[in-house]
Design an enzyme around this catalytic site. Structure first.
Site, short mmCIF file in Angstrom:
data_model
loop_
_atom_site.label_atom_id
_atom_site.label_comp_id
_atom_site.label_asym_id
_atom_site.label_seq_id
_atom_site.Cartn_x
_atom_site.Cartn_y
_atom_site.Cartn_z
N ARG A 118 4.92 35.53 74.41
CA ARG A 118 4.01 34.86 73.51
C ARG A 118 3.76 33.21 75.03
NH1 ARG A 118 -1.07 36.55 71.48
NH2 ARG A 118 -1.21 35.24 69.19
N THR A 128 -6.96 44.45 74.57
CA THR A 128 -5.64 43.86 75.05
C THR A 128 -5.24 44.85 75.22
OG1 THR A 128 -5.98 42.05 73.10
CG2 THR A 128 -3.88 43.36 72.85
N THR A 130 -1.53 40.97 76.43
CA THR A 130 -3.37 40.39 75.96
C THR A 130 -3.50 39.08 76.71
OG1 THR A 130 -4.98 40.18 74.30
CG2 THR A 130 -3.33 39.14 73.88
N ASN A 137 -6.01 37.77 75.38
CA ASN A 137 -7.46 37.20 74.10
C ASN A 137 -8.73 38.35 73.99
OD1 ASN A 137 -7.28 36.77 71.42
ND2 ASN A 137 -8.57 34.54 71.54
N SER A 192 -1.22 39.15 66.08
CA SER A 192 -1.05 40.64 65.49
C SER A 192 -1.40 41.22 66.21
CB SER A 192 -2.72 40.81 65.35
OG SER A 192 -3.60 40.18 64.19
O1 DON Z 1 -3.05 38.45 69.77
C1 DON Z 1 -3.61 38.71 69.37
O2 DON Z 1 -3.64 39.01 67.89
C2 DON Z 1 -4.90 38.55 69.42
N1 DON Z 1 -5.05 37.56 70.27
C3 DON Z 1 -5.02 39.90 69.61
C4 DON Z 1 -6.59 39.56 70.86
C5 DON Z 1 -7.03 41.35 71.19
O3 DON Z 1 -6.44 42.57 70.29
C6 DON Z 1 -8.31 41.79 71.42
N2 DON Z 1 -8.29 42.75 71.78
N3 DON Z 1 -8.99 44.17 71.02
#
Ligand code: DON
Length: 579
Positions: free
Chosen positions: A114, A391, A409, A411, A463
């Site tokens: 991350r 993502t 991702t 984001n 998430s």
């Molecule tokens: O880490 C996360 O939960 C978010 N930044 C994920 C973003 C995401 O899944 C966007 N798309 N579909």
């Protein structure tokens, strides 16, 4: 190099398979009789290895590695680098993510790569002059860029768990070739670039790669050349992750972020480390569920929801009852996410309690099986929009018994849209996943409190829920998804659809999904959710809104007949390919 081949009952090509799936799904949406569902439930079956990813070129690269004797981790690393070139909206080396690994010897582990907040970020960084959360800062400015983790994460996975048959350079090589030779764009990529044109056009370094000289988007059939990215990947191939985190590439990243008004320094990059973590682990009706621990909320929430649901019989055809109970479980798990989840290096997350069967029993006692619990009766909150495929998730299994579930991702689609000039690296806007202020919703309507407050070096709560379900200690189901806040509930539904509802993996992935995240007090349902079920949920007190399809759960089911891949039909270019 041996060409990948899908072992199907009949000799169909991937293309024909995709068309077949799409066709069967459209049939299924109109006619949900069991016969049609069974007829539609055919995914590719392979005996030796399977890769399911959201972009076909990358999926083939993964299978090539498996065919050359690589293990699932080798393939995952190659796919991870490849998607950074072929699926630039989400594949990345300028973002971060999580990888859950099951090894044939029974070991389960997780790599946390991350993004981290630069040292100059603090609890007030994303507030305006009045002290309110300022989404402009966290979502659309360079302040929201986290220190990228992908290169460190993929390199760590390879060093610790690769087969040893390949060097990192071998695994980066296909990505370098695609970046240097260019890829032919399809409608999916060009449509997406049209959607986010303003974000790309805003940054000259990005526009010169992704747009035509007149500022319009590249058209389907045009070639996307990423020569700076090829050079960057070449440096990583030659000198390892240090080439990214120290030296000229790091200088260019820090310079670009600072020139755009951000605060990332070369020291932030030098200090970045991917972290190997113990996965969260639980059981569900005799299966073991292995998933991502904090700073992702995914694994904890998933286990909390499964534990609640385990107290009910869901092996029946009453779809309303199953969805209703899943929604009740979602509300409770997302309320806990908001309050308790944070970077485990800075806050004590009560993981043991949240994933315990006894805690689930307490929560279950508060569920009225006939009446929806209003969100305010659980706790306080936000607002939410459906997300695209910004993502990306891939699932991989090999013939040795190893499995990898990886979600990563930038984001937003193309992250903040900024390419660090001279590197080809698209940078993320991941720091919007912090709670800029208690109860201020992030882009996915998720609220948080002090546990997820921005701070130097911290990792924002995610998430992402890469998950491996085991049966008798061996991989049974590998799954995960993009979709912001909807990721974890998508994973939940794939698992429940397979284990409780007895669906094939293709049907489990394709089945219309619902989502509730506690706040806002609403159930989001996909358009294909049956009208009578929606009416029945509303009659029980849930406020249901139908929205366009969301998430994309690229999954593999491991059966005695072989590995069955399920490319989510919600994703245009997703592909399951095995050999
Ligand atoms: O880490 C996360 O939960 C978010 N930044 C994920 C973003 C995401 O899944 C966007 N798309 N579909």
């Amino acid at each position: 190099m041996v060409k990948p081949r899908i072992c199907l009952p009949r000799p169909l090509t991937c293309f024909v398979l995709a068309i077949t799936l799409a066709f069967s799904l459209s049939v299924r949406a109109e006619d949900r009789s069991p016969d049609v569902a069974i007829a539609a439930a055919q995914g590719p079956v392979a005996q030796n290895g399977m890769v399911v990813a959201q972009e076909a070129r990358a999926a083939h690269i993964g299978v090539d590695i498996l065919q050359q004797g690589g293990n699932a981790v080798d393939a995952a690393v190659a796919v991870g680098f490849a998607l950074a070139v072929s699926y630039p909206r989400a594949g990345n080396i300028g973002g971060g993510g999580f990888m859950v690994i099951h090894l044939a010897d029974g070991t389960d582990t997780a790599i946390d790569y991350r993004e981290t907040a630069p040292a100059a970020i603090n609890a007030k960084s994303f507030l305006d002059a009045q002290g309110n959360a300022d989404p402009q800062k966290s979502r659309f400015s360079a302040l929201g860029i986290g220190v990228p983790g992908t290169v460190a994460g993929l390199a760590l996975a390879e060093k610790e768990y690769g087969s040893g048959r390949f060097t990192l350079a071998d695994l980066v090589a296909p990505a370098i070739a695609m970046a240097r030779d260019g890829i032919t764009l399809d409608d999916d990529i060009t449509n997406e670039q049209t959607n986010i044109l303003a974000r790309l056009a805003h940054w000259p370094a990005s526009a010169k790669i992704f747009l035509k000289p007149d500022g319009s988007v590249l058209a389907a059939g045009d070639r996307l050349m990423q020569t700076d990215l090829a050079d960057t990947l070449q440096s990583v191939a030659r000198d390892g992750p240090d080439a990214f985190y120290q030296g000229p590439i790091a200088w260019k990243i820090a310079a670009a972020v600072q020139a755009a008004g951000g605060v990332m320094t070369v020291d932030d990059l030098k200090d970045y480390h991917a972290i190997e973590r113990t996965p969260v682990r639980g059981s569900y009706r005799g299966y073991d569920v292995v998933s991502m621990p904090p700073p992702s909320s995914g694994g904890v929430e998933l286990l909390e929801m499964l534990n609640i649901l385990e107290g009910y019989d869901l092996a029946h055809d009453d779809e309303t009852q199953t969805l209703f109970l899943m929604i009740e479980a979602m509300k409770r798990a997302y309320a806990d996410r908001a309050l308790f989840l944070g970077d485990p290096e800075t806050v004590k997350v009560p993981v043991t309690k949240l994933v315990s069967k006894s805690y689930a029993a307490d929560l279950r006692a508060g569920i009225d099986p006939e009446h929806a619990t209003p969100a305010r009766a659980i706790r306080a909150g936000g607002d939410s929009d459906p997300e695209g495929h910004n993502t990306t998730h891939f699932s991989i299994v090999d013939r040795f018994g190893n499995a990898v579930s990886n979600t990563y991702t930038l984001n937003f689609s193309y992250g903040v849209g900024l390419v660090a000039d001279g590197t080809g690296i698209l940078l993320n806007n991941e720091l919007d996943d912090f709670a800029a202020k208690p109860e201020a919703p992030n882009a996915y309507g998720l609220i948080g409190f002090e546990a997820n407050e921005p701070g130097p070096g911290k990792r924002p709560v995610s998430s992402m829920t890469p998950t491996i379900v085991l049966k008798d200690g061996k991989p049974f189901l590998v799954t995960g998804s993009p979709g912001g806040s909807r990721i974890t509930t998508a994973v939940l539904q794939v698992i429940v659809n397979v284990i409780d509802r007895g669906m094939s993996i293709a049907d489990a992935v394709a089945a219309p999904r619902v989502h509730n995240q506690w706040q806002p007090d609403q159930v989001f349902a996909e358009p294909a959710a049956p009208a009578d079920v929606i009416a029945a949920l509303q009659a029980r007190g849930d406020k249901v809104v139908q929205q366009r399809p969301f998430t994309s759960a690229e999954s593999i089911l491991i059966t005695p007949e072989g590995f069955i891949g399920a490319a989510d039909p919600r994703s245009h270019g997703a592909l399951a390919v095995g050999y």
